[in-house]
Write a protein that holds these residues in place. Structure first.
Motif, PDB file in Angstrom:
ATOM      1  N   ARG A  16      -8.512  40.612 -22.896  1.00  0.00           N
ATOM      2  CA  ARG A  16      -8.606  39.923 -24.183  1.00  0.00           C
ATOM      3  C   ARG A  16      -9.016  38.463 -24.037  1.00  0.00           C
ATOM      4  N   GLN A  20     -13.003  33.396 -23.949  1.00  0.00           N
ATOM      5  CA  GLN A  20     -12.337  32.428 -24.801  1.00  0.00           C
ATOM      6  C   GLN A  20     -12.147  31.116 -24.044  1.00  0.00           C
ATOM      7  N   TYR A  25      -7.470  30.370 -26.691  1.00  0.00           N
ATOM      8  CA  TYR A  25      -6.580  31.454 -26.250  1.00  0.00           C
ATOM      9  C   TYR A  25      -5.122  31.085 -26.498  1.00  0.00           C
ATOM     10  N   SER A  29      -2.691  33.163 -28.953  1.00  0.00           N
ATOM     11  CA  SER A  29      -1.667  33.966 -28.287  1.00  0.00           C
ATOM     12  C   SER A  29      -0.259  33.455 -28.522  1.00  0.00           C
TER      13      SER A  29
END
Length: 305
Positions: A16, A20, A25, A29
């Motif tokens: 994922r 980024q 990120y 997150s």
């Protein structure tokens, strides 16, 4: 309150993260902190990428290590007193007070059951978890062999777990066999949290009425699976959420509007009994925790420890 020692939050990046920036990120997150706060942490050199201070502009790759070195902070107060229910060379049975988190997280580091138990027993490892607001029996292993055997017993459903809970509303049935699957559901503040959902994992609890009160019901609950927040979710799923629970509403999902968080306290849930085979002797052992006054039936005294 005094400062704790700070903590390094480490994460090995997955797919994922690919492409980024470090900043984007972190923002996506870890939504507990806004962009401006993450920029400040990056500027102070608190965030490392592959052991080097991150600027926030790097393009991330799976497999890299990202670390946030959180400086020491003042934790919220929590009851740090616990008592031993059982002790030998292989295991510890501990009476956890309600309000004390089990593990680091949610702003807690030193004020956790793990932290206070390891002050005296540094080798101890918990074999299961109770929510912050839940009191009662917690089992720790003191050796790798004990941990391995008891973990296997847990996986094979050979550990008996009984709780007491005070729920809102007066139950119409004497016994409920609850099998609502538990998985991730939407939460407006967290993004997702555990709740009752048809596509969740199979779960089972059996709740029996101990006492009906004016506007509440005292249940004893046996759980055959160990899903996160299982009793809170399952009793809510049958229309009897725990009294004082700010997170779960009837149906086993978060309250509409502004629900509470999983670590919020105020509900009454107690791990009353834990039965298992001792990893060394092979004998059946049952640990019991004294029942809080609010969860006792009329005329009942505290159970012996």
């Amino acid at each position: 309150m005094r400062l704790n020692e700070g903590y390094a939050y480490r994460e090995q990046l997955g797919a994922r993260a690919r492409g980024q920036s470090t900043l984007s990120y972190l923002i996506a997150s870890y939504q507990h902190s806004p962009e401006a706060v993450w920029r400040e942490r990056l500027a102070r050199g608190e965030v490392l990428l592959e052991n080097l201070p991150a600027t926030g502009e790097e393009h991330l790759k799976p497999g890299q290590w990202l670390v946030w070195n959180r400086p020491p902070w003042e934790e919220q107060e929590a009851p740090r007193d616990y008592s031993l229910l059982y002790e030998d060379e292989a295991i510890l049975g501990v009476l956890k007070p309600g309000g004390l988190p089990m593990m680091p997280g949610g702003g807690f580091l030193a004020n956790t059951l793990l932290g206070v138990v390891r002050e005296r027993f540094p080798e101890a490892s918990p074999l299961h978890r109770l929510g912050r607001g839940t009191s009662g029996v917690v089992l720790f292993a003191r050796t790798h062999d004990a941990a391995s055997k008891l973990s296997r017993a847990w996986r094979e459903h050979e550990v008996d777990k009984r709780y007491r809970a005070l729920s809102s509303g007066v139950a119409t049935e004497d016994r409920y066999d609850i099998t609502a699957p538990i998985g991730m559901v939407a939460h407006p503040r967290l993004g997702m949290t555990h709740g009752a959902t048809p596509d969740g994992k199979a779960s089972r609890s059996v709740a029996r009425v101990l006492e009906r009160r004016t506007a509440s019901t005292l249940f004893e609950v046996d759980i055959m699976t160990g899903r996160p927040q299982q009793i809170r979710i399952h009793l809510a799923a049958i229309g009897h959420p725990l009294e004082g629970d700010t997170l779960y509403a009837a149906g086993g999902v978060p309250h509409a509007g502004q629900p509470g968080l999983p670590g919020d306290i105020g509900y009454l849930l107690h791990a009353e009994r834990l039965g298992f085979v001792h990893p060394l002797s092979g004998e059946r052992l049952e640990l019991r925790a004294p029942v809080p006054r609010e969860l006792q039936q009329e005329g009942e005294g505290s159970l012996p420890g």
